[in-house]
Design an enzyme around this catalytic site. Structure first.
Site, PDB file in Angstrom:
ATOM      1  CG  ASP A 114      -2.083   0.936   1.108  1.00  0.00           C
ATOM      2  OD1 ASP A 114      -2.125   1.700   0.123  1.00  0.00           O
ATOM      3  OD2 ASP A 114      -2.950   0.920   1.986  1.00  0.00           O
ATOM      4  CG  ASP A 116      -1.894   7.027   2.026  1.00  0.00           C
ATOM      5  OD1 ASP A 116      -1.107   7.972   1.916  1.00  0.00           O
ATOM      6  OD2 ASP A 116      -2.924   6.895   1.332  1.00  0.00           O
ATOM      7  CB  ALA A 255     -16.517  15.928   7.337  1.00  0.00           C
ATOM      8  CB  VAL A 259     -10.839  15.571   4.057  1.00  0.00           C
ATOM      9  CG1 VAL A 259      -9.332  15.755   4.129  1.00  0.00           C
ATOM     10  CG2 VAL A 259     -11.543  16.701   4.803  1.00  0.00           C
ATOM     11  CG  HIS A 260      -9.006  10.906   2.846  1.00  0.00           C
ATOM     12  ND1 HIS A 260      -9.548  11.172   4.077  1.00  0.00           N
ATOM     13  CD2 HIS A 260      -7.717  10.543   3.068  1.00  0.00           C
ATOM     14  CE1 HIS A 260      -8.634  10.966   5.010  1.00  0.00           C
ATOM     15  NE2 HIS A 260      -7.516  10.583   4.430  1.00  0.00           N
TER      16      HIS A 260
END
Length: 522
Positions: A114, A116, A255, A259-260
């Protein structure tokens, strides 16, 4: 004993008389009187016997309590020996590979990563960025009160692996068996007492029906989410406003997702990479080692390519060895994979044009070098590739100050167990209650000290305050064959290594219990 013999004699006489009067003859004053005297005598016999037994039991109980009290006093006097004894204990390696299931690395031909928190590691500032962007969205788009803009992310409050109760509004830390950690249940920022937990849940154990209302906060982005949920709940409580706990979660989660998905957090990170990204020179060395050993490597991330490209270029800008791009390291690069749906869906792969920022319309039936692919699914991935296959907390646990408190805790636990098992409920007296109170007080001190070494609100991520594994530890144990803090930790092991579960494993192999016997003979 003399009186006992007289009572037996009198009883024998009364039995004879009673037998003669079976027909009712002789039930006169004399017979009745003898029987009455016999009953009184028998009662006195039982009473005397009971008193003797009671005195004997009391003596036994007092003796057992005295032994445990003596052991406790001796243990307290011996606490100063613990630091010396701890030197004999091995330290756990924060860069170690911890094994839940036996694994032969020489059998692993394909390594997937991955982006992150696997290839890319972030500074603590990232959680503040996500928190701030999410609260702005809640105020500007979801019309939450303007005062919410004054909220600030508190890095000391949340840990990974908490659960939010969408019905009752509580943040919960659960143990390995699904019971609420008594010292890890919050409503807003208010820590609930045992009494309050009982009033809300009836019992510490979360039943199947209650579990349906829980949502796990498990990934590395959950810190800002948990903190924002708690702050919003606390605001509504302080303002005496009615609210539905489920709505709070839905709005905060929406929210965070915005944001992502909108790219706000990606653009924020790339605008200031040194502030948010942690460079790691060992990462490239590890990836090169795998390539040199003939392993296949692929990158699978939910993030868009421009974000991954910017981050990888920054993290590897000081490294040399690949003439054009970090992409040459990987056989396949897949972005915007939409995990976890990637593993169960049948979405097709699309080839991504990095210059035009568009997706091609041609069918993807092979993965070409230095190309980027979007979306897709596991089924297609395996068909195309033909690949098939079967930390800071450790630093704290290595500290002598933590192990000192852990050893004290285990000693007191042993004494409490002995006290409970030795004496029944009916045998508990003032001495028992006094010793029990003293032991519990000392145990609570040790628990509080250990908890504060990790997180002041919820304690350790993998452990409850009583030393049991947390529910988050259960998920790691269930789904991960091995686990480690960073991928480059594999550099400390040869690629053909056999990784074995420790023979003395309890649940999580990186947990080492400090035995109370370690220093008893020092």
């Amino acid at each position: 004993m003399v009186s006992f013999r007289r009572l037996v004699s009198l009883c024998s006489s009364s039995i004879k008389r009673t037998a003669c009067s079976a027909s009712g003859v002789g039930e006169g004053f004399g017979g009745s009187n003898v029987r009455g005297y016999s009953a009184i005598a028998s009662s006195r016999q039982i009473e005397l016997k009971s008193n003797v037994e009671a005195q004997s039991n009391t003596a036994v109980v007092d003796d057992e309590i005295a032994k445990i009290q003596h052991a406790f006093d001796a243990a307290r006097q011996g606490f100063h020996k613990i630091p010396k004894a701890l030197k004999a204990m091995p330290k756990m390696n924060p860069k170690g590979i911890y094994v839940n299931k036996n694994l032969r690395l020489d059998n692993i031909q394909v390594y997937g990563f991955d982006y992150d928190y696997t290839l890319a590691h972030y500074s603590a500032d990232l959680q503040s960025l996500i928190y701030d962007l999410a609260k702005e969205h809640m105020v500007n788009e979801l019309r939450y009160p303007d005062i919410c803009m004054e909220f600030e992310y508190d890095p000391t409050f949340p840990i990974r692996g908490l659960y939010y109760d969408r019905l009752k509004g509580c943040l919960l830390k659960l143990d390995f068996f699904g019971s609420i950690e008594p010292d890890g249940c919050y409503f807003g920022r208010h820590k609930l007492s045992r009494k309050e937990i009982k009033e809300i849940y009836g019992t510490r154990h979360i039943g199947r029906d209650q579990a349906r209302g829980l949502v796990g906060l498990m990934d590395f982005f959950c810190f800002s989410e948990a903190c924002l949920i708690a702050d919003i709940v606390q605001h509504f409580v302080d303002a005496k406003l009615e609210f539905d706990a489920c709505y709070i979660y839905e709005d905060v989660n929406r929210a965070i997702q915005h944001v992502h998905h909108s790219g706000l957090v990606h653009r924020g990170i790339l605008a200031d990479p040194p502030r948010y990204l942690v460079k790691n020179g060992e990462l490239l060395r590890f990836l090169r080692m795998l390539r040199n050993k003939g392993k296949k490597l692929f990158l699978l991330t939910n993030s868009p390519f421009y974000f991954v490209d910017g981050g990888m270029s920054f993290m590897l800008e000081d490294s040399t060895g690949y003439k054009d791009s970090w992409r040459e390291i990987f056989d396949v690069v897949i972005a915007k994979a939409n995990k976890p749906e990637f593993y169960t869906s049948e979405h097709p792969f699309r080839c991504y044009d990095t210059e035009k920022d568009t997706l091609a319309f041609t069918k993807v039936d092979s993965f070409l070098p230095n190309k980027i692919y979007y979306h897709g699914c596991l089924k297609s991935f395996l068909q195309i590739t033909k690949w098939n296959g079967p930390e800071s907390e450790i630093h704290t646990q290595n500290e002598d100050s933590y192990r000192f408190e852990q050893a004290k805790f285990h000693i007191i636990q042993e004494l409490l167990g002995k006290l409970h098992s030795t004496l029944g409920t009916s045998q508990r007296n003032a001495k028992y209650e006094s010793l029990m109170e003293e032991l519990n007080e000392e145990r609570q001190k040790a628990c509080s000290m250990m908890k504060r070494m990790f997180n002041r609100s919820f304690g350790a991520t993998f452990l409850t305050n009583t030393g049991q594994e947390s529910a988050f530890a259960y998920h790691i144990h269930q789904y991960a064959d091995v686990y480690t803090s960073k991928p480059e930790n594999f550099l400390f092991y040869p690629p053909e290594a056999w990784l074995h579960v420790p023979f003395d494993i309890k649940i999580m192999p990186h947990h080492v219990k400090v035995p109370s016997t370690l220093f008893k003979n020092q």
